[in-house]
Enzyme design. Structure first.
Site, mmCIF file in Angstrom:
data_model
loop_
_atom_site.group_PDB
_atom_site.id
_atom_site.type_symbol
_atom_site.label_atom_id
_atom_site.label_comp_id
_atom_site.label_asym_id
_atom_site.label_seq_id
_atom_site.Cartn_x
_atom_site.Cartn_y
_atom_site.Cartn_z
ATOM 1 N N LEU A 162 11.308 -19.972 -4.725
ATOM 2 C CA LEU A 162 10.327 -19.099 -4.062
ATOM 3 C C LEU A 162 9.000 -19.245 -4.800
ATOM 4 C CD1 LEU A 162 9.706 -16.614 -2.086
ATOM 5 C CD2 LEU A 162 10.131 -15.194 -4.096
ATOM 6 N N TRP A 212 3.109 7.937 -2.128
ATOM 7 C CA TRP A 212 4.547 8.084 -2.413
ATOM 8 C C TRP A 212 4.737 9.066 -3.571
ATOM 9 C CZ3 TRP A 212 7.691 7.366 -6.623
ATOM 10 C CH2 TRP A 212 9.066 7.212 -6.391
ATOM 11 N N HIS A 246 3.091 3.684 -8.953
ATOM 12 C CA HIS A 246 2.935 2.255 -9.254
ATOM 13 C C HIS A 246 4.213 1.708 -9.921
ATOM 14 C CE1 HIS A 246 -1.084 2.318 -7.817
ATOM 15 N NE2 HIS A 246 -1.594 2.996 -8.811
ATOM 16 N N ASP A 296 0.833 -1.204 0.000
ATOM 17 C CA ASP A 296 0.000 0.000 0.000
ATOM 18 C C ASP A 296 0.870 1.256 0.000
ATOM 19 O OD1 ASP A 296 -2.262 1.521 0.083
ATOM 20 O OD2 ASP A 296 -2.748 1.117 2.175
#
Ligand code: FPP
Length: 243
Positions: A135, A29, A41, A24
């Site tokens: 991962l 930002w 983004h 978030d």
């Protein structure tokens, strides 16, 4: 300018198997810097690369990220279009590197609600990376926790599951996360302390960590701080403390 990686002491840090992140604060930002939301983004994507690298470095086995919620369709059309453009670009430009790194991509959510070309790119990415095991990266995309639960119930009804057969394990096996352990740690950046329809079944006993940084500023060191905080928690699962 490449920044020297600060050595981080992982001895005695127990690493959670599954970390989930609500990324978030991209918009705030950008606003803080007088930039358009799309720039936030884009910075968020760059940061995701750093956080994936850190997860691999720290030995986290499963990372789940909230990329686009079922509610995000209600944002202005230009922002939704911009986000879809970003997802396409990431799949085109980052897939080979993720594959080389041993990342296995999973999708959580409803792909049928997404543009056909993007669906194809996602399916290709899932297929290409399916045997990787360094991962697991679950991307919650067109995802909502309530929609996931309804979807599971619909599938169970279609499978004629009877009420006495139904257990928590069976229910979990109908969720998008089937076969994976529940998250141990859920992180939300930007200082907000809400669950926002994210993994509402799976996170029943997860530890929650609120990070003050906006997502583009939540990097390797901040993830390390979250792991240290997680290590200070006592997970009781509804039981009492050890005497
Ligand atoms: C929240 O910021 C972030 C999102 C809506 C998700 C988009 C995430 C990215 C672009 C990161 C990369 C993801 C992938 C899978 C490539 P916000 O817009 O809600 O911020 P605000 O609350 O400050 O407005």
């Amino acid at each position: 300018m490449s920044r020297q990686k600060q050595p981080l002491d992982l001895t005695d840090v127990s690493i959670p198997t599954h970390v989930a992140i609500i990324m978030d604060g991209n918009g705030r930002w950008a606003r803080k810097r007088g930039l358009p939301r799309q720039a936030g983004h884009r910075a968020g994507v760059e940061n995701l690369r750093r956080v994936i690298d850190a997860c691999v470095e720290f030995g986290i086995k499963i990372l789940t990220i909230y990329a686009f919620s079922t509610e995000n369709w209600g944002r202005p059309e230009s922002e939704v279009r911009g986000l879809m453009r970003i997802f396409r670009r990431v799949l085109d430009q980052e897939l080979d590197e993720l594959h080389a790194q041993g990342v296995c991509l999973h999708h959580l959510g409803d792909l049928s609600g997404v543009a056909t070309d993007l669906q194809k790119k996602v399916l290709h990415a899932l297929d290409l990376t399916k045997d990787n095991d360094r991962l697991i990266l679950n991307v919650a995309f067109n995802y909502g926790g309530r929609a996931e639960i309804l979807h599971a119930v619909q599938k169970m009804l279609a499978d004629d599951i009877s009420p006495d057969e139904l257990t928590e394990e069976l229910f979990s096996s109908y969720l998008f996360t089937h076969g994976l352990p529940d998250p141990d740690l859920v992180i939300r950046t930007s200082g907000e302390l809400r669950v926002s329809n994210f993994l509402i079944w799976q996170a029943a006993y997860a530890e929650f960590y609120g990070a003050p940084e906006y997502w583009p500023d939540f990097g390797r060191e901040e993830l390390y701080d979250a792991l240290k905080a997680y290590n200070r928690r006592e997970r009781r699962y509804g039981l009492l403390s050890e005497p």
